[in-house]
Every structure is written in C-alpha cells, then in structure tokens.
Design a protein around this motif. Structure first.
Motif, PDB file in Angstrom:
ATOM      1  N   ASP A   3       0.777  -1.251   0.041  1.00 30.86           N
ATOM      2  CA  ASP A   3       0.002   0.049   0.034  1.00 30.86           C
ATOM      3  C   ASP A   3       0.915   1.319  -0.124  1.00 30.86           C
ATOM      4  O   ASP A   3       2.005   1.257   0.464  1.00 30.86           O
ATOM      5  CB  ASP A   3      -0.871  -0.254   1.142  1.00 30.86           C
ATOM      6  CG  ASP A   3      -0.297  -0.001   2.706  1.00 30.86           C
ATOM      7  OD1 ASP A   3      -0.049   1.052   3.036  1.00 30.86           O
ATOM      8  OD2 ASP A   3       0.358  -1.273   2.882  1.00 30.86           O
ATOM      9  N   ILE A   4       0.364   2.492  -0.251  1.00 29.73           N
ATOM     10  CA  ILE A   4       0.909   3.746  -0.534  1.00 29.73           C
ATOM     11  C   ILE A   4       1.591   4.279   0.795  1.00 29.73           C
ATOM     12  O   ILE A   4       2.693   4.560   0.876  1.00 29.73           O
ATOM     13  CB  ILE A   4       0.074   4.793  -1.019  1.00 29.73           C
ATOM     14  CG1 ILE A   4       0.601   5.948  -1.277  1.00 29.73           C
ATOM     15  CG2 ILE A   4      -1.293   5.018  -0.055  1.00 29.73           C
ATOM     16  CD1 ILE A   4       2.107   5.677  -2.450  1.00 29.73           C
ATOM     17  N   GLN A   5       0.838   3.728   1.864  1.00 32.69           N
ATOM     18  CA  GLN A   5       1.341   4.016   3.230  1.00 32.69           C
ATOM     19  C   GLN A   5       2.706   3.429   3.361  1.00 32.69           C
ATOM     20  O   GLN A   5       3.699   4.075   4.065  1.00 32.69           O
ATOM     21  CB  GLN A   5       0.441   3.821   4.311  1.00 32.69           C
ATOM     22  CG  GLN A   5       0.107   4.554   5.393  1.00 32.69           C
ATOM     23  CD  GLN A   5      -0.095   6.080   5.468  1.00 32.69           C
ATOM     24  OE1 GLN A   5      -1.309   6.383   4.584  1.00 32.69           O
ATOM     25  NE2 GLN A   5       0.378   7.069   5.829  1.00 32.69           N
ATOM     26  N   THR A   6       2.856   2.200   3.273  1.00 31.86           N
ATOM     27  CA  THR A   6       3.963   1.586   3.645  1.00 31.86           C
ATOM     28  C   THR A   6       5.206   2.252   2.508  1.00 31.86           C
ATOM     29  O   THR A   6       6.334   2.496   2.994  1.00 31.86           O
ATOM     30  CB  THR A   6       3.891   0.224   3.142  1.00 31.86           C
ATOM     31  OG1 THR A   6       2.886  -0.462   3.841  1.00 31.86           O
ATOM     32  CG2 THR A   6       5.306  -0.548   3.408  1.00 31.86           C
ATOM     33  N   LEU A   7       4.950   2.411   1.375  1.00 36.50           N
ATOM     34  CA  LEU A   7       5.882   3.124   0.523  1.00 36.50           C
ATOM     35  C   LEU A   7       6.406   4.625   1.181  1.00 36.50           C
ATOM     36  O   LEU A   7       7.543   4.724   1.078  1.00 36.50           O
ATOM     37  CB  LEU A   7       5.321   3.220  -0.808  1.00 36.50           C
ATOM     38  CG  LEU A   7       5.190   1.733  -1.590  1.00 36.50           C
ATOM     39  CD1 LEU A   7       4.471   2.272  -3.268  1.00 36.50           C
ATOM     40  CD2 LEU A   7       6.217   1.420  -1.837  1.00 36.50           C
ATOM     41  N   LEU A   8       5.225   5.312   1.615  1.00 41.13           N
ATOM     42  CA  LEU A   8       5.745   6.512   2.071  1.00 41.13           C
ATOM     43  C   LEU A   8       6.528   6.448   3.386  1.00 41.13           C
ATOM     44  O   LEU A   8       7.443   7.069   3.649  1.00 41.13           O
ATOM     45  CB  LEU A   8       4.379   7.362   2.365  1.00 41.13           C
ATOM     46  CG  LEU A   8       3.659   7.869   1.260  1.00 41.13           C
ATOM     47  CD1 LEU A   8       2.284   8.562   1.614  1.00 41.13           C
ATOM     48  CD2 LEU A   8       4.560   8.669   0.300  1.00 41.13           C
TER      49      LEU A   8
END
Length: 308
Positions: A3-8
């Motif tokens: 998910d995008i949260q993990t990438l950020l």
C-alpha cells in the motif's frame, strides 16, 4: 500488493537514515577533490570519532556536547597527523599514487585493530536507549531522531556549500583542487589548504558518527562497510564532485531501503558489492546527466545587393 502508506514510510525512513551516509560520502569526496587521495583512512577516523564520543559520554559520564567536542579535537588531530607525517612525506619523495592508497588503507586497518584491542568487539552505541520518541503524522511514523538527523545534515551540508562556493578560503580550496602547481604560482600555500580539507572532512565524519551512534550500535569493523558505501557514492556522483556524492548517497540509501520489498534482509549486504561492481564497470566517471542543447536562433542573412 504494497500500500501507499508503506511506501511513504519507507521513503521517509530512507531519507532520514541517509543523513550520515550523505555526510560520510561528502567527506570522502572532498578529500578526493582537493587532496587527490583515495582516503581509505577515513574509516579509521570514523572509528576514532565514534569511540572518543563513547568514552566521554559513557565512561566519563560527560554530556553529549562534551563528547562531540572531544571527538572533533581528537579526530582532527589524528587526520592532521596523518597528513603532516604521512602524506606530506610522500609528496616530498614524489611517491607514486599507489603509495598513498596503501598507506591510508594500512592506517584504517591499524586503527580498527587497536580499537578492537582496547574496546573489544561487543557492539556499543552512543545513546542509552536507541528507541526515540515518535509521532504519527499522516499515517507516517516520524521520530525525534529523524528530525534531528535531517536538521544536522541540512545545516552541515549548507555550511559546506557556503564555505566552498562563497568564502575566500573555499575558493583557495577549489583552486588547489583544479591545479595545485598553478595555485602556488598565484601565492596560495597548498599545505594549509590540504590541512584545512582534512579538518573539514573530520567535522563531517564526527557529525555522521554521532547520528549513526544515536540510532544504532557499532563494532570496530563497522566503519569499513560504511566506508565502502561512501566510496560507491563518490564514484557514482562523479570523481571529486562533493555534492554529487551526497546525492548519490541519498539515492543508494533509498535503493537499499526499497529493495527490502523484493530482497530478503539477509542479502542486503550483497547489494553494496553489486553496486560497486556495476559502478566501476559502467560509471567509472560518475553518472552525468546530459543537458539538452539550446537551439540558438540563426540570424537572417542580409540579401545581396543587386549589381550595378
């Protein structure tokens, strides 16, 4: 699917942990630029800086600022001693470049073994608790150490930029880096410039090792792996390009951070050696971005006057 949260979160953590790598790469590249020496002794200076702070903070019980100050004094003294009694001797003898390389490597190994004899091989850190207080901002965990590290790195690199680009002595350093023999003809004393370069590099090293020591623990041979990272960044950023090396260090740290998504952590150390091989093979002079040439308007040719 990540998910995008993990990438950020990986991006933020990677940027924060890149700070000490950026400082070490800049220090190595600065010496390479001005002194024209592949200073592998920087790994030894890193060990001296780290364990000086450890002794002052934990063995003597003094504040962290006192440890940093003592580390600055001793690390600069060690670097200047190497320059005066080592490298200057080789210059007087007109020794080949391989002599400098071997000498700095021997200094690094000697310091490593001495530190191991004195302090042992147990990991030590510069903080009583490596867990820093953190805050959740937009779903991203931001620790106090992250903010401190970014602040220190930005201030130190900005000061280095102003020194090299704006100050009179910085212009002396650039002149010596371009042509030391011609600099002498213009009245620049090269020896103090070399000494100042090692002193400035020592400041970067001390700042980097303090940031590293307040986040992780270290053993005497840890600086060698960190030194390899600085060498790769210096190669990738361009030979002697100080800020190019800093940018390359940031890129390499983010590459390693995101590689955890596809490569198990047990193989993370292999990435450094693979990057070193690729860099030497494909980018021996660093990565240079090509600029699109500007199309200059062609002036209109005046028409020939009719013959009388």
């Amino acid at each position: 699917m990540v998910d995008i949260q993990t990438l950020l979160q990986i991006l933020w953590t990677g940027i924060a942990t890149a700070t000490y790598g950026v400082l070490l790469a800049a220090a190595f590249s600065l010496v390479l630029k001005v002194v024209k020496v592949w200073n592998f002794a920087q790994a030894g200076m890193m060990g001296i800086a780290y364990y000086t702070m450890y002794v002052v903070i934990f063995r003597l019980g003094w504040p962290a600022l006192a440890g940093i100050a003592a580390s600055l004094v001793i690390t600069i003294a060690a670097a200047l001693a190497m320059e005066v009694w080592g490298l200057q001797t080789f210059r007087r003898r007109h020794s080949p470049s391989l002599t400098y390389f071997i000498f700095t490597l021997v200094v690094s190994e000697f310091v490593q073994y001495m530190l191991a004899m004195v302090f042992g091989t147990e990991p030590v850190s510069l903080a009583g608790n490596l867990m820093s207080s953190s805050t959740l901002v937009g779903g991203i965990v931001i620790s106090r150490w992250d903010l401190t590290a970014l602040g220190v790195a930005v201030v130190v690199m900005a000061a280095l930029y102003l020194l090299l680009k704006k100050s009179r002595y910085g212009k002396f350093m650039v002149a010596v880096a371009d042509n030391p023999h011609l600099s002498r003809l213009y009245g620049i004393n090269v020896r103090p410039v070399y000494a100042a370069t090692f002193a400035i590099a020592s400041v970067l090293v001390v700042a980097a090792m303090y940031l590293f020591g307040t986040r992780a623990s270290m053993v005497p041979n840890t600086p060698l792996e960190m030194m390899l990272f600085a060498v790769i960044a210096a190669l990738l950023g361009g030979m002697g390009n100080v800020f190019g090396a800093a940018g390359a260090a940031l890129f390499l740290t983010l590459l390693r951070a995101f590689s955890i998504l596809v490569i198990p952590s047990a193989w993370q150390g292999l990435i450094l050696y693979a990057l070193l091989f690729i860099t030497i093979l494909l980018f021996p002079n660093g990565v240079r971005l090509r600029r699109r040439a500007k199309v200059q308007p062609v002036a209109a040719t005046p028409a020939a006057e009719p013959a009388a």
